[in-house]
Design a protein around this motif. Structure first.
Motif, PDB file in Angstrom:
ATOM      1  N   VAL A   1     -44.799  17.097   7.913  1.00 31.40           N
ATOM      2  CA  VAL A   1     -43.657  18.004   8.035  1.00 31.40           C
ATOM      3  C   VAL A   1     -43.874  18.923   9.237  1.00 31.40           C
ATOM      4  O   VAL A   1     -44.948  19.504   9.398  1.00 31.40           O
ATOM      5  CB  VAL A   1     -43.489  18.847   6.747  1.00 31.40           C
ATOM      6  N   SER A   2     -42.878  19.061  10.084  1.00 30.92           N
ATOM      7  CA  SER A   2     -42.997  19.882  11.290  1.00 30.92           C
ATOM      8  C   SER A   2     -43.119  21.359  10.942  1.00 30.92           C
ATOM      9  O   SER A   2     -42.741  21.795   9.845  1.00 30.92           O
ATOM     10  CB  SER A   2     -41.776  19.671  12.191  1.00 30.92           C
TER      11      SER A   2
ATOM     12  N   SER B   1     -33.161  14.119   9.283  1.00 34.64           N
ATOM     13  CA  SER B   1     -33.109  14.853  10.544  1.00 34.64           C
ATOM     14  C   SER B   1     -32.488  13.956  11.601  1.00 34.64           C
ATOM     15  O   SER B   1     -32.469  12.723  11.465  1.00 34.64           O
ATOM     16  CB  SER B   1     -34.519  15.262  10.971  1.00 34.64           C
TER      17      SER B   1
ATOM     18  N   ASP C   1     -37.953  14.321   7.534  1.00 36.84           N
ATOM     19  CA  ASP C   1     -38.212  15.032   8.778  1.00 36.84           C
ATOM     20  C   ASP C   1     -38.829  14.073   9.794  1.00 36.84           C
ATOM     21  O   ASP C   1     -40.035  13.857   9.806  1.00 36.84           O
ATOM     22  CB  ASP C   1     -39.155  16.213   8.493  1.00 36.84           C
TER      23      ASP C   1
ATOM     24  N   LEU D   1     -31.764  19.355  10.255  1.00 37.49           N
ATOM     25  CA  LEU D   1     -32.438  19.565   8.979  1.00 37.49           C
ATOM     26  C   LEU D   1     -32.790  21.032   8.754  1.00 37.49           C
ATOM     27  O   LEU D   1     -32.704  21.538   7.626  1.00 37.49           O
ATOM     28  CB  LEU D   1     -33.699  18.699   8.903  1.00 37.49           C
ATOM     29  N   SER D   2     -33.149  21.713   9.811  1.00 39.87           N
ATOM     30  CA  SER D   2     -33.488  23.131   9.705  1.00 39.87           C
ATOM     31  C   SER D   2     -32.291  23.943   9.218  1.00 39.87           C
ATOM     32  O   SER D   2     -32.406  24.775   8.312  1.00 39.87           O
ATOM     33  CB  SER D   2     -33.974  23.667  11.053  1.00 39.87           C
TER      34      SER D   2
ATOM     35  N   ILE E   1     -39.796  23.051   9.951  1.00 39.39           N
ATOM     36  CA  ILE E   1     -39.343  22.755   8.594  1.00 39.39           C
ATOM     37  C   ILE E   1     -40.296  23.347   7.557  1.00 39.39           C
ATOM     38  O   ILE E   1     -39.869  23.791   6.487  1.00 39.39           O
ATOM     39  CB  ILE E   1     -39.194  21.235   8.394  1.00 39.39           C
TER      40      ILE E   1
ATOM     41  N   GLY F   1     -42.383  14.220   5.457  1.00 37.70           N
ATOM     42  CA  GLY F   1     -42.566  14.389   6.888  1.00 37.70           C
ATOM     43  C   GLY F   1     -42.838  13.120   7.667  1.00 37.70           C
ATOM     44  O   GLY F   1     -42.965  12.022   7.112  1.00 37.70           O
TER      45      GLY F   1
ATOM     46  N   VAL G   1     -38.835  17.226   0.611  1.00 32.44           N
ATOM     47  CA  VAL G   1     -38.938  16.946   2.039  1.00 32.44           C
ATOM     48  C   VAL G   1     -40.173  16.097   2.321  1.00 32.44           C
ATOM     49  O   VAL G   1     -41.285  16.456   1.928  1.00 32.44           O
ATOM     50  CB  VAL G   1     -39.020  18.253   2.861  1.00 32.44           C
TER      51      VAL G   1
END
Length: 242
Positions: A198-199, A128, A102, A157-158, A202, A192, A190
């Motif tokens: 990590v957002s 991403s 991400d 990625l989402s 996500i 980040g 995942v």
């Protein structure tokens, strides 16, 4: 000899837009180049100051050290530089252990993570669209040829995570202790962004949050480097194979 036009094309390849428009990327050093030569990547041109290194390749051009310095992206050029054609992305893996990134921005981190995937037998790396380009010269050097064995896919990625049937693990400071977690053979890990983790977008798609515990007496270290953390977590995931 190398022409002025060739020098212009090669030096432009530090930018993603020119790699995309030409369909070419740069690899440097005998070991890295040999890895690509032994793979499905197609060689475009190979430049070297030592013709004996690739004596039987018809696409070799002998150049001087001064010419190599003009086209090399390294502070200390390593005798040889090659242009390879960017290959088409293979179909995404849907089973096994998959790593997703991400917004990883540092080329060195991405290159190291690709090497880690190769080491731990992870064939699929999903990035991403804001993650650094895997054909960036610094990424290529950091992979040391591992890019030839890891399929790197850039996507939303989402959307990708929302459609998967695999469990999605995310690395968080407040997650479950990874050494106590029940880790499957099939899943998505995942990792980040270097600064922000990590957002939020996500995070909402993560099914299980995991963390690497701190063991220092003071426990004041803010975080681990993302590539280092990836290596530790992959090691734990792969322990289930033994």
């Amino acid at each position: 000899m190398i022409s002025k036009r060739q020098i212009k094309i090669i030096t432009s390849l530090h930018q993603k837009k020119y790699r995309k428009s030409t369909g070419l990327f740069v690899a440097e050093g005998k070991k890295v180049i040999q890895e690509f030569l032994n793979s499905n990547f197609e060689l475009d041109t190979l430049f070297t100051t030592d013709e004996s290194l690739f004596a039987f390749n018809p696409k070799v051009t002998l150049i001087s050290e001064a010419e190599l310095k003009k086209i090399s992206f390294l502070k200390t050029p390593n005798k040889t530089l090659a242009l390879f054609k960017i290959s088409e992305v293979a179909a995404a893996e849907t089973e096994g252990l998959i790593v997703a990134l991400d917004a990883i921005r540092d080329p060195g981190n991405l290159g190291t993570i690709i090497r880690l995937c190769d080491w731990f037998g992870v064939k699929q790396l999903v990035c991403s669209e804001t993650t650094v380009d895997c054909y960036n010269p610094k990424v290529i050097q950091a992979t040391m040829g591992s890019l030839t064995r890891v399929n790197v896919l850039y996507t939303n990625l989402s959307t990708y995570l929302s459609k998967t049937n695999l469990p999605v693990f995310g690395a968080f400071m407040d997650g479950e202790n990874v050494y106590k977690a029940n880790l499957p053979k099939d899943g998505i890990l995942v990792m980040g962004n270097e600064a922000n983790g990590v957002s939020d977008e996500i995070s909402n798609l993560i099914t299980e949050k995991i963390a690497i515990p701190r063991f220092g007496d003071m426990q004041q270290t803010e975080s681990l480097n993302v590539a280092m953390a990836t290596g530790i977590l992959l090691n734990e995931f792969k322990r289930v194979d033994f």
